[in-house]
Scaffold this motif. Structure first.
Motif, PDB file in Angstrom:
ATOM      1  N   GLN A 247       0.817  -1.212   0.000  1.00 33.42           N
ATOM      2  CA  GLN A 247       0.000   0.000   0.000  1.00 33.42           C
ATOM      3  C   GLN A 247       0.850   1.261   0.000  1.00 33.42           C
ATOM      4  O   GLN A 247       0.346   2.363   0.146  1.00 33.42           O
ATOM      5  CB  GLN A 247      -0.914   0.007   1.229  1.00 33.42           C
TER       6      GLN A 247
ATOM      7  N   LEU B 116      -6.605  -3.829  -2.940  1.00 38.49           N
ATOM      8  CA  LEU B 116      -5.584  -2.816  -3.200  1.00 38.49           C
ATOM      9  C   LEU B 116      -5.841  -2.137  -4.543  1.00 38.49           C
ATOM     10  O   LEU B 116      -5.126  -2.326  -5.528  1.00 38.49           O
ATOM     11  CB  LEU B 116      -4.197  -3.445  -3.167  1.00 38.49           C
TER      12      LEU B 116
ATOM     13  N   LEU C 135      -7.274   1.500  -1.134  1.00 35.08           N
ATOM     14  CA  LEU C 135      -6.221   1.000  -0.243  1.00 35.08           C
ATOM     15  C   LEU C 135      -4.832   1.083  -0.861  1.00 35.08           C
ATOM     16  O   LEU C 135      -3.832   1.044  -0.148  1.00 35.08           O
ATOM     17  CB  LEU C 135      -6.530  -0.445   0.170  1.00 35.08           C
ATOM     18  N   ASP C 136      -4.757   1.169  -2.181  1.00 32.64           N
ATOM     19  CA  ASP C 136      -3.473   1.379  -2.845  1.00 32.64           C
ATOM     20  C   ASP C 136      -3.184   2.874  -2.841  1.00 32.64           C
ATOM     21  O   ASP C 136      -3.863   3.652  -3.504  1.00 32.64           O
ATOM     22  CB  ASP C 136      -3.529   0.850  -4.276  1.00 32.64           C
ATOM     23  N   GLN C 137      -2.164   3.283  -2.077  1.00 32.16           N
ATOM     24  CA  GLN C 137      -1.888   4.696  -1.866  1.00 32.16           C
ATOM     25  C   GLN C 137      -0.740   5.224  -2.731  1.00 32.16           C
ATOM     26  O   GLN C 137      -0.152   6.264  -2.430  1.00 32.16           O
ATOM     27  CB  GLN C 137      -1.555   4.933  -0.389  1.00 32.16           C
TER      28      GLN C 137
END
Length: 348
Positions: free
Chosen positions: A89, A141, A146-148
């Protein structure tokens, strides 16, 4: 396919429809139980089972005979030491990167020669994509959620290559972990970027090694106290070293000793100290700053970028047609002499 897209089950590209009959072919390609957990992320309270891995491999366009490689890749990924697996993440935009060794490369036609980081080979494209789709569909994700990742990398779609063992002058990567040359093995890395080195100008190994070291030691890549790298040599470059009598360890040592920055260099970019809490690099006048390890060395003005020669992993891949190699920036804990993330591929 439109329905799958609407459900958010894709990486943005169309995926294969999956039926129970087709899924059964994937599950038959492994002796692992469908409910067995391959990978879990505790802070997300989610688990990847063999069946879910198979679903995403089918979605990705894998053939069923690719699935043992996918299973081994997840077993290797599960050994990643970064707590608490939040690396997936990361704002840095890291991605899974898979290397395959052994005779299985020929059996499934996995590319290890020309255009290894490019398109055109189903096994490479879909095995890497199977990992990414499971990260999306099982662990959630997704970008903007949630994937940053701030910018990410094209490797977020897929990143899977084979080693060109046939044109390498050295023993292949997986033998360094204790496997036999004839074993089928997957090694998993966490990758940030791939940088190509054009070096057609020299046949002197010392010059070539310094070119690689200079790429690795760039300050923009220096996030933590030390860096790690996977050096993917073209056969032509590997032969330059081997022809001069160099081993992989000789090359590792040369890169380690040349991957150095001066204290002045680091101060100029605000990376001359470490955070007391995260040990990430920051300016020496920062309230959270503490000295790095080099500050207590006999020559504190010369800062090593790697914790030891073992921070460089070496493999051979690509076509034997030009002096072009690549440095793959990988995450690793320092000191860490070898990646622990590898797994033998098994079939029923």
């Amino acid at each position: 396919m439109e329905y799958y897209q609407q459900q958010g089950w894709t990486d943005g590209l169309p995926v294969m429809p999956v039926t129970e009959t087709y899924l059964a072919e994937f599950l038959a390609a492994t002796d692992r139980r469908p409910g067995e957990v391959l990978f879990s992320v505790a802070h997300l309270n989610r688990e990847l089972t063999v069946k879910l891995a198979a679903v995403n491999a089918a979605l990705a366009g894998c053939r069923p005979d690719y699935f043992p490689v996918v299973v081994a890749a997840w077993e290797a990924i599960s050994q990643e030491p970064h707590p608490p697996r939040g690396i997936w993440q990361s704002t840095t935009g890291t991605a899974p990167f898979t290397v395959v060794n052994g005779p299985i490369r020929q059996r499934i036609e996995l590319n290890s020669k020309g255009s290894i980081f490019g398109s055109g080979f189903r096994a490479n494209a879909t095995i890497g994509r199977a990992i990414r789709l499971a990260l999306i569909n099982v662990f959630g994700l997704r970008p903007h959620q949630l994937d940053q990742a701030t910018q990410a990398t094209p490797a977020k779609y897929t990143a899977c290559i084979g080693e060109n063992e046939e044109e390498s002058p050295w023993a292949p990567l997986h033998t360094e972990y204790g496997f036999a040359a004839g074993d089928d093995v997957v090694t998993a890395f966490v990758v940030r970027s791939v940088m190509h080195i054009e070096a057609r100008h020299t046949q002197i190994p010392e010059q070539l090694a310094f070119d690689f070291a200079d790429t690795i030691r760039r300050t923009g890549a220096l996030i933590h106290e030390y860096s790690n790298a996977l050096l993917v040599l073209s056969p032509e470059h590997a032969q330059v070293f081997a022809g001069a009598g160099w081993t992989k360890d000789d090359l590792r040592s040369a890169i380690y000793h040349n991957a150095v920055r001066t204290r002045v260099d680091l101060a100029a970019v605000g990376k001359d100290a470490l955070s007391r809490h995260t040990r990430w690099r920051l300016p020496g006048d920062h309230p959270d700053a503490m000295p790095d390890s080099a500050s207590t060395s006999p020559c504190p003005e010369r800062v090593r970028i790697m914790s030891g020669p073992g921070s460089v992993q070496i493999m051979v891949a690509g076509a034997n047609n030009a002096g072009v190699s690549a440095v793959v920036e990988i995450f690793g804990l320092a000191p860490r002499d070898r990646p622990s993330s590898y797994s033998k591929i098994t079939t029923p």
